[in-house]
Design an enzyme around this catalytic site. Structure first.
Site, mmCIF file in Angstrom:
data_model
loop_
_atom_site.group_PDB
_atom_site.id
_atom_site.type_symbol
_atom_site.label_atom_id
_atom_site.label_comp_id
_atom_site.label_asym_id
_atom_site.label_seq_id
_atom_site.Cartn_x
_atom_site.Cartn_y
_atom_site.Cartn_z
ATOM 1 C CG HIS A 226 14.167 64.365 67.474
ATOM 2 N ND1 HIS A 226 14.747 63.997 66.412
ATOM 3 C CD2 HIS A 226 13.073 65.193 67.049
ATOM 4 C CE1 HIS A 226 14.107 64.580 65.178
ATOM 5 N NE2 HIS A 226 13.092 65.431 65.797
ATOM 6 C CB ALA A 351 23.311 67.983 64.454
HETATM 7 C C1 FA5 Z 1 17.329 60.775 67.421
HETATM 8 O O1 FA5 Z 1 16.501 61.146 68.156
HETATM 9 C C2 FA5 Z 1 17.993 62.107 66.754
HETATM 10 N N1 FA5 Z 1 17.379 63.088 66.673
HETATM 11 C C3 FA5 Z 1 19.328 62.069 67.001
HETATM 12 C C4 FA5 Z 1 20.346 63.084 66.131
HETATM 13 C C5 FA5 Z 1 20.523 64.254 66.426
HETATM 14 C C6 FA5 Z 1 20.873 62.492 64.857
HETATM 15 C C7 FA5 Z 1 21.269 65.166 65.523
HETATM 16 C C8 FA5 Z 1 21.493 63.228 63.930
HETATM 17 C C9 FA5 Z 1 21.906 64.555 64.272
HETATM 18 P P1 FA5 Z 1 17.607 58.554 67.906
HETATM 19 O O2 FA5 Z 1 16.140 58.155 67.812
HETATM 20 O O3 FA5 Z 1 18.535 57.335 67.618
HETATM 21 O O4 FA5 Z 1 17.989 59.834 67.171
HETATM 22 O O5 FA5 Z 1 17.692 58.650 69.447
HETATM 23 C C10 FA5 Z 1 18.985 59.474 70.069
HETATM 24 C C11 FA5 Z 1 19.401 58.591 70.966
HETATM 25 O O6 FA5 Z 1 18.233 58.569 72.252
HETATM 26 C C12 FA5 Z 1 19.657 57.180 70.927
HETATM 27 O O7 FA5 Z 1 21.088 57.018 70.638
HETATM 28 C C13 FA5 Z 1 19.428 56.536 72.492
HETATM 29 O O8 FA5 Z 1 20.617 56.835 73.215
HETATM 30 C C14 FA5 Z 1 18.369 57.560 72.854
HETATM 31 N N2 FA5 Z 1 17.220 57.012 72.794
HETATM 32 C C15 FA5 Z 1 16.086 56.693 71.795
HETATM 33 N N3 FA5 Z 1 15.292 56.208 71.947
HETATM 34 C C16 FA5 Z 1 15.231 55.768 73.472
HETATM 35 C C17 FA5 Z 1 14.333 55.379 74.288
HETATM 36 N N4 FA5 Z 1 13.050 54.808 73.990
HETATM 37 N N5 FA5 Z 1 14.844 55.122 75.768
HETATM 38 C C18 FA5 Z 1 15.928 55.483 76.183
HETATM 39 N N6 FA5 Z 1 16.603 56.237 75.112
HETATM 40 C C19 FA5 Z 1 16.425 56.384 74.026
#
Ligand code: FA5
Length: 383
Positions: A226, A351
């Site tokens: 991320h 964030a």
């Molecule tokens: C995170 O990666 C956290 N770092 C987000 C965060 C940041 C939370 C700051 C709190 C504070 P997550 O794993 O849910 O969270 O991914 C965030 C977004 O990335 C998801 O909502 C989705 O839109 C996108 N995402 C996640 N996995 C995938 C994937 N495999 N393919 C495409 N988009 C994705």
């Protein structure tokens, strides 16, 4: 025109001559090599020379006529081959036949044939030059009425388009754009974000590890899962208040389907200051989504869990009849502030991390995330 055939006594010498100069060999169908009637009784030797001289005259007339008439280089080249061609050129054949002739014939015909060859060569050269100049002039002429050639323009990939749009909106909300490394250490990707080794929360991010020997756990390298590690890197080197976004590529070792890729993009957001609240976050994100999509976009905030925020949220947008999760978010966890040596009593922050592909899917009504990476021109040309 064919003359009536006279009774010629074909001797050995004349036979050779007839063979050498036969019309078929010269490429002429109706022309016959026959001496004028009055000269039939000449000696073979005299006849040979005379006929050659007549023939040279005729050849000269025809060659220069063809050179003068040639309108293109191709026609001119045809004339050159016809008269001077190495194998079947008419003049070449006459010159070649001389070696078998007595000295007297050679002396008579030889020099004239050579002069003629030079004349034809010069004539060809001059005409080649003329035609070439004409050609250059013709191609240099500008026809302003001719329709222009359409230049095919490339254009930006839909992911670049949406990234630019997002950057533009956040810049308008006074956020700065920063970037970070795609290869990260265990510490920045996990530990400093309150996800210690062996913590079950690590299972939330299927990780590509880099193969290394003799390295401490916190220094192990991985492809960032991320963009959140940039929260730490930025806070380590900056003092609040600030607000930033961090667009970038991320990687996850997971199964690909219509809404999941192993390589995708996120935009991290971080705002830190003395009195930053969840209400501020809600305002910023709602404003952002309205500017990116439209006033009527249906947004849902729901509670969630991420180790580096407290409380944590997830944001969904309605796509068709379904809700699509587009973003994780929350208030920065005090342990994260501890890791960067900020005092959580004096600073607060929110964030968020949004998925760029998912945003583009909603904006451009793309039903499958895999389309972004297939490089199918039928898809790409639509943007
Ligand atoms: C995170 O990666 C956290 N770092 C987000 C965060 C940041 C939370 C700051 C709190 C504070 P997550 O794993 O849910 O969270 O991914 C965030 C977004 O990335 C998801 O909502 C989705 O839109 C996108 N995402 C996640 N996995 C995938 C994937 N495999 N393919 C495409 N988009 C994705």
């Amino acid at each position: 025109m064919a003359r009536p055939a006279a009774p010629i006594k074909v001797t050995g010498a004349f036979f050779i001559l007839a063979v050498i100069l036969s019309p078929a060999e010269r490429g002429e169908e109706s022309r016959e090599i026959l001496p004028p009637q009055g000269e039939v009784r000449m000696t073979n030797q005299g006849r040979f020379a005379k006929i050659h001289l007549m023939d040279l005259n005729d050849l000269k007339t025809r060659a220069f006529h063809e050179i003068a008439e040639a309108k293109e280089v191709k026609a001119l080249e045809g004339a050159r081959v016809k008269y001077l061609g190495r194998e079947r050129g008419e003049l070449t054949k006459i010159l070649r036949s001389l070696k078998d002739r007595p000295l007297a014939d050679r002396q008579k015909v030889g020099p004239l044939a050579n002069i003629l060859r030079k004349e034809i060569e010069d004539g060809l050269k001059a005409k080649f030059k003329k035609l070439e100049e004409k050609q250059i002039k013709r191609s240099a002429q500008l026809d302003v009425s001719m329709p222009g050639k359409k230049i095919k323009l490339g254009h930006l990939h839909p992911l670049t388009l949406i990234e630019n749009k997002i950057k533009e909106i956040f810049s308008g909300l006074n956020f700065s754009v920063v970037e970070g490394p795609e290869v990260e250490s265990d510490y920045y990707n996990f530990d400093a974000l309150n996800i210690p080794a062996n913590h079950p929360a690590r299972d939330m991010w299927d990780t590509f590890w880099l193969r290394q020997n003799g390295i401490k756990n916190s220094e192990r390298l991985l492809l960032r899962t991320h963009t959140s590690p940039m929260q730490i890197r930025y806070m380590e080197t900056h003092e609040p208040p600030f607000q930033i976004i961090v667009p970038g590529r991320v990687f996850r070792y997971e199964a690909i389907d219509a809404s999941h890729e192993i390589n995708f993009h996120q935009v991290e957001g971080l705002m830190v200051g003395e009195s930053v609240s969840l209400a501020n976050f809600k305002y910023i994100i709602t404003e952002f989504l309205k500017r990116l999509f439209d006033e009527n976009t249906q947004v849902r905030f729901r509670p969630s869990y991420f180790p580096f925020v407290e409380p944590g949220l997830e944001i969904d947008i309605k796509l068709g009849g379904d809700w699509l999760e587009v973003m994780g978010a929350g208030m920065v966890h005090p342990k994260v502030f501890d890791a960067v040596k900020y005092n959580p009593k004096f600073v607060k922050g929110f964030a968020f991390g949004l998925g760029l592909e998912r945003m583009a899917m909603i904006k451009y009504k793309i039903p499958d995330i895999r389309m972004f990476y297939e490089n199918d021109m039928r898809f790409l040309k639509q943007f």
